[in-house]
Design an enzyme around this catalytic site. Structure first.
Site, PDB file in Angstrom:
ATOM      1  N   CYS A 154     -10.525   5.784   7.507  1.00 27.55           N
ATOM      2  CA  CYS A 154     -10.800   4.438   8.013  1.00 27.55           C
ATOM      3  C   CYS A 154      -9.874   4.022   9.161  1.00 27.55           C
ATOM      4  O   CYS A 154      -9.992   2.913   9.676  1.00 27.55           O
ATOM      5  CB  CYS A 154     -10.726   3.436   6.869  1.00 27.55           C
ATOM      6  SG  CYS A 154     -11.829   3.867   5.511  1.00 27.55           S
ATOM      7  N   THR A 261      -5.748   7.459  -2.101  1.00 23.12           N
ATOM      8  CA  THR A 261      -6.593   6.289  -1.832  1.00 23.12           C
ATOM      9  C   THR A 261      -5.878   4.950  -1.910  1.00 23.12           C
ATOM     10  O   THR A 261      -6.272   4.000  -1.230  1.00 23.12           O
ATOM     11  CB  THR A 261      -7.787   6.241  -2.811  1.00 23.12           C
ATOM     12  OG1 THR A 261      -7.288   6.212  -4.155  1.00 23.12           O
ATOM     13  CG2 THR A 261      -8.688   7.460  -2.633  1.00 23.12           C
ATOM     14  N   HIS A 294      -6.959  -5.289   8.208  1.00 21.74           N
ATOM     15  CA  HIS A 294      -7.810  -4.260   7.625  1.00 21.74           C
ATOM     16  C   HIS A 294      -8.676  -4.905   6.545  1.00 21.74           C
ATOM     17  O   HIS A 294      -9.873  -4.642   6.493  1.00 21.74           O
ATOM     18  CB  HIS A 294      -6.947  -3.136   7.048  1.00 21.74           C
ATOM     19  CG  HIS A 294      -7.720  -1.945   6.611  1.00 21.74           C
ATOM     20  ND1 HIS A 294      -8.552  -1.247   7.468  1.00 21.74           N
ATOM     21  CD2 HIS A 294      -7.810  -1.318   5.408  1.00 21.74           C
ATOM     22  CE1 HIS A 294      -9.103  -0.236   6.816  1.00 21.74           C
ATOM     23  NE2 HIS A 294      -8.682  -0.266   5.558  1.00 21.74           N
ATOM     24  N   THR A 298     -10.614  -5.003  -1.373  1.00 20.45           N
ATOM     25  CA  THR A 298     -10.201  -4.316  -2.601  1.00 20.45           C
ATOM     26  C   THR A 298      -8.962  -5.010  -3.146  1.00 20.45           C
ATOM     27  O   THR A 298      -8.150  -5.555  -2.394  1.00 20.45           O
ATOM     28  CB  THR A 298      -9.871  -2.835  -2.353  1.00 20.45           C
ATOM     29  OG1 THR A 298      -8.784  -2.727  -1.432  1.00 20.45           O
ATOM     30  CG2 THR A 298     -11.079  -2.096  -1.808  1.00 20.45           C
ATOM     31  N   GLU A 305      -1.551  -5.343   1.962  1.00 20.07           N
ATOM     32  CA  GLU A 305      -1.501  -5.740   3.369  1.00 20.07           C
ATOM     33  C   GLU A 305      -0.831  -7.102   3.527  1.00 20.07           C
ATOM     34  O   GLU A 305      -0.059  -7.316   4.473  1.00 20.07           O
ATOM     35  CB  GLU A 305      -2.902  -5.772   3.970  1.00 20.07           C
ATOM     36  CG  GLU A 305      -2.901  -6.045   5.473  1.00 20.07           C
ATOM     37  CD  GLU A 305      -4.249  -5.857   6.132  1.00 20.07           C
ATOM     38  OE1 GLU A 305      -4.295  -5.836   7.381  1.00 20.07           O
ATOM     39  OE2 GLU A 305      -5.268  -5.734   5.418  1.00 20.07           O
ATOM     40  N   LYS A 326     -14.541  -7.890   8.204  1.00 18.28           N
ATOM     41  CA  LYS A 326     -15.296  -7.067   7.253  1.00 18.28           C
ATOM     42  C   LYS A 326     -16.030  -7.931   6.240  1.00 18.28           C
ATOM     43  O   LYS A 326     -16.989  -7.483   5.611  1.00 18.28           O
ATOM     44  CB  LYS A 326     -14.353  -6.109   6.512  1.00 18.28           C
ATOM     45  CG  LYS A 326     -13.813  -4.954   7.338  1.00 18.28           C
ATOM     46  CD  LYS A 326     -12.983  -4.024   6.473  1.00 18.28           C
ATOM     47  CE  LYS A 326     -12.419  -2.846   7.264  1.00 18.28           C
ATOM     48  NZ  LYS A 326     -11.300  -3.242   8.153  1.00 18.28           N
ATOM     49  N   HIS A 331     -17.456  -2.618   5.905  1.00 16.80           N
ATOM     50  CA  HIS A 331     -16.420  -1.681   6.315  1.00 16.80           C
ATOM     51  C   HIS A 331     -17.066  -0.467   6.992  1.00 16.80           C
ATOM     52  O   HIS A 331     -17.729   0.338   6.330  1.00 16.80           O
ATOM     53  CB  HIS A 331     -15.618  -1.261   5.087  1.00 16.80           C
ATOM     54  CG  HIS A 331     -14.391  -0.462   5.390  1.00 16.80           C
ATOM     55  ND1 HIS A 331     -14.053  -0.054   6.663  1.00 16.80           N
ATOM     56  CD2 HIS A 331     -13.410   0.021   4.570  1.00 16.80           C
ATOM     57  CE1 HIS A 331     -12.927   0.632   6.617  1.00 16.80           C
ATOM     58  NE2 HIS A 331     -12.525   0.692   5.356  1.00 16.80           N
ATOM     59  N   PHE A 390      -7.782   6.404   3.859  1.00 15.85           N
ATOM     60  CA  PHE A 390      -7.502   7.310   2.753  1.00 15.85           C
ATOM     61  C   PHE A 390      -6.580   8.427   3.236  1.00 15.85           C
ATOM     62  O   PHE A 390      -6.668   8.883   4.377  1.00 15.85           O
ATOM     63  CB  PHE A 390      -8.798   7.924   2.222  1.00 15.85           C
ATOM     64  CG  PHE A 390      -9.620   7.007   1.357  1.00 15.85           C
ATOM     65  CD1 PHE A 390      -9.198   5.726   1.031  1.00 15.85           C
ATOM     66  CD2 PHE A 390     -10.843   7.425   0.850  1.00 15.85           C
ATOM     67  CE1 PHE A 390      -9.950   4.890   0.228  1.00 15.85           C
ATOM     68  CE2 PHE A 390     -11.616   6.598   0.046  1.00 15.85           C
ATOM     69  CZ  PHE A 390     -11.174   5.341  -0.268  1.00 15.85           C
TER      70      PHE A 390
END
Length: 404
Positions: A154, A261, A294, A298, A305, A326, A331, A390
């Site tokens: 990503c 991840t 970003h 999640t 972040e 996003k 994404h 990732f």
């Protein structure tokens, strides 16, 4: 620049939808998602590759290549750029993808199983491999300078843009066509991410599924499309009268060295990549006004972040406007950094911070100003765009408002 995503075909259409806070997330139409845990995505709708590519060539290209070519066409037209023989060797292409031609891989694997190896398309490999977006753009434009591609999950297109920045700084090119493209809304793409429990399963309310920093977020939503920027050495751009939108002034890279991840809870890699970009730009943290985060929606990513921004910016973190677009377009994986870098440039151009939609009940651990629900006119001199991938690979770009 040229932008294509679920909320718009073309740069200004995308920007208008983002400023209006429109969601491009819907039930998947590319295949029947019944039986899938996640049945939603940010698909590019009403996209006709025939507007950009000869009909006989379309089937030879993965969808990510088609998006990359279309976004490049938009970017070249907006820049008023034509690659002539005089500048061909000083014009490069650097376009990446996180996954490449997934839908072609699935199609040809089915052909192999059902009809045997003799029926595999001779175009299978060039339709799927990641560097062919760059390859096709180079061939179609005549760009004979550096030609490469990234595949850093990503962070792919942020790295492509940053590496292109370095190529120009080194004097190896005057112009770089760069960014990323992705077309991973396929059964294996959606099924694979869902198997990792990474995706939102808010299937009954797709437009509300991507909700960065919200207490009730439950994963990200896969999007598709492309973001292509044209970077030029300043005197070259001035010499040809280019319509300059912003200046790229800083680029940072880092690794989490932690997990395949998940980011570390203290956001260390994200903290260091922003710090590195600020150092590269020669800027103090207080000189940044806006961050295009970003912000994937999640639980662990958004929290890490936020912590990283606080570590990097200190008390100034609470004076920043931070948003995740996003929440609207999903994404784009390897295309995310290119699309979001373009949106960051438009925020500088028009002096307005785009919103984070669906932020109805903020996570108590995520307590910054995320520009909820509505775009915000504001003074922006420097803006930062984050991308994390990732494998713990991170990229950060800093843009400066262009005032001539």
């Amino acid at each position: 620049m040229g932008l294509i995503c679920s909320v718009g075909n073309g740069t200004e259409a995308t920007w208008k939808a983002v400023l209006e806070g429109r969601s491009g997330i819907h039930r998947i139409s590319a295949f029947d998602p019944a039986g899938f845990a996640c049945q939603i995505a940010g698909e590019v709708r009403d996209f006709d590759p025939g507007q950009f590519i000869e009909k006989k060539e379309i089937r030879k290209m993965g969808r990510f290549i088609q998006f990359g070519i279309a976004a490049t066409e938009y970017a070249m037209a907006a820049a008023g750029l034509k690659v002539t023989a005089e500048i061909a060797e000083q014009t490069g292409v650097y376009i990446g993808s996180g996954i490449g031609g997934f839908e072609i891989i699935e199609r040809e694997h089915k052909t192999l199983l059902e009809k045997g190896p003799g029926r595999i398309s001779p175009f299978f490999i060039p339709a799927t491999i990641i560097n062919l977006a760059s390859g096709y753009v180079s061939m179609r434009t005549g760009a004979k300078g550096p030609n490469s591609a990234t595949a850093t999950a990503c962070t792919t297109s942020a790295h492509a843009i940053g590496d292109s920045f370095r190529i120009i700084q080194r004097g190896e090119a005057d112009v770089m066509i760069c960014g990323g493209a992705e077309g991973a809304v396929t059964p294996m793409g959606i099924g694979g991410f869902a198997a990792m429990r990474a995706l939102s399963t808010r299937n009954a309310e797709p437009e509300k599924a991507s909700r960065p920093w919200d207490k009730n977020r439950d994963g990200f939503v896969v999007g598709e499309g492309a973001g292509i920027l044209i970077l030029e050495e300043l005197e070259f751009a001035r010499g040809r009268g280019a319509p300059i939108l912003a200046e790229l002034v800083g680029y940072g890279m880092s690794a989490d060295a932690f997990h395949i991840t998940a980011p570390p809870e203290d956001g260390d890699g994200a903290f260091r990549v922003m710090r590195n970009a600020l150092r590269d730009a020669g800027l103090a943290p207080e000189q940044i006004q806006y961050i295009n985060a970003h912000g994937t929606s999640t639980e662990v990513g958004d929290r890490a972040e936020t912590i990283a921004i606080k570590r990097c910016f200190g008390e100034h973190a609470y004076k920043l406007s931070v948003s995740s677009t996003k929440s609207m377009h999903g994404h784009l994986l390897g295309g995310a950094g290119g699309l979001e870098a373009g949106i960051t440039v438009l925020a500088l151009r028009d002096q307005i911070a785009p919103p984070t939609i669906n932020l109805d009940e903020p996570d108590p651990d995520c307590d910054l100003d995320y520009v909820p629900h509505r775009s915000r006119p504001m003074r922006i001199e420097h803006a930062l765009s984050n991308s994390f991938g990732f494998g713990g690979t991170n990229g950060c770009l800093i843009f400066k408002r262009w005032q001539g």
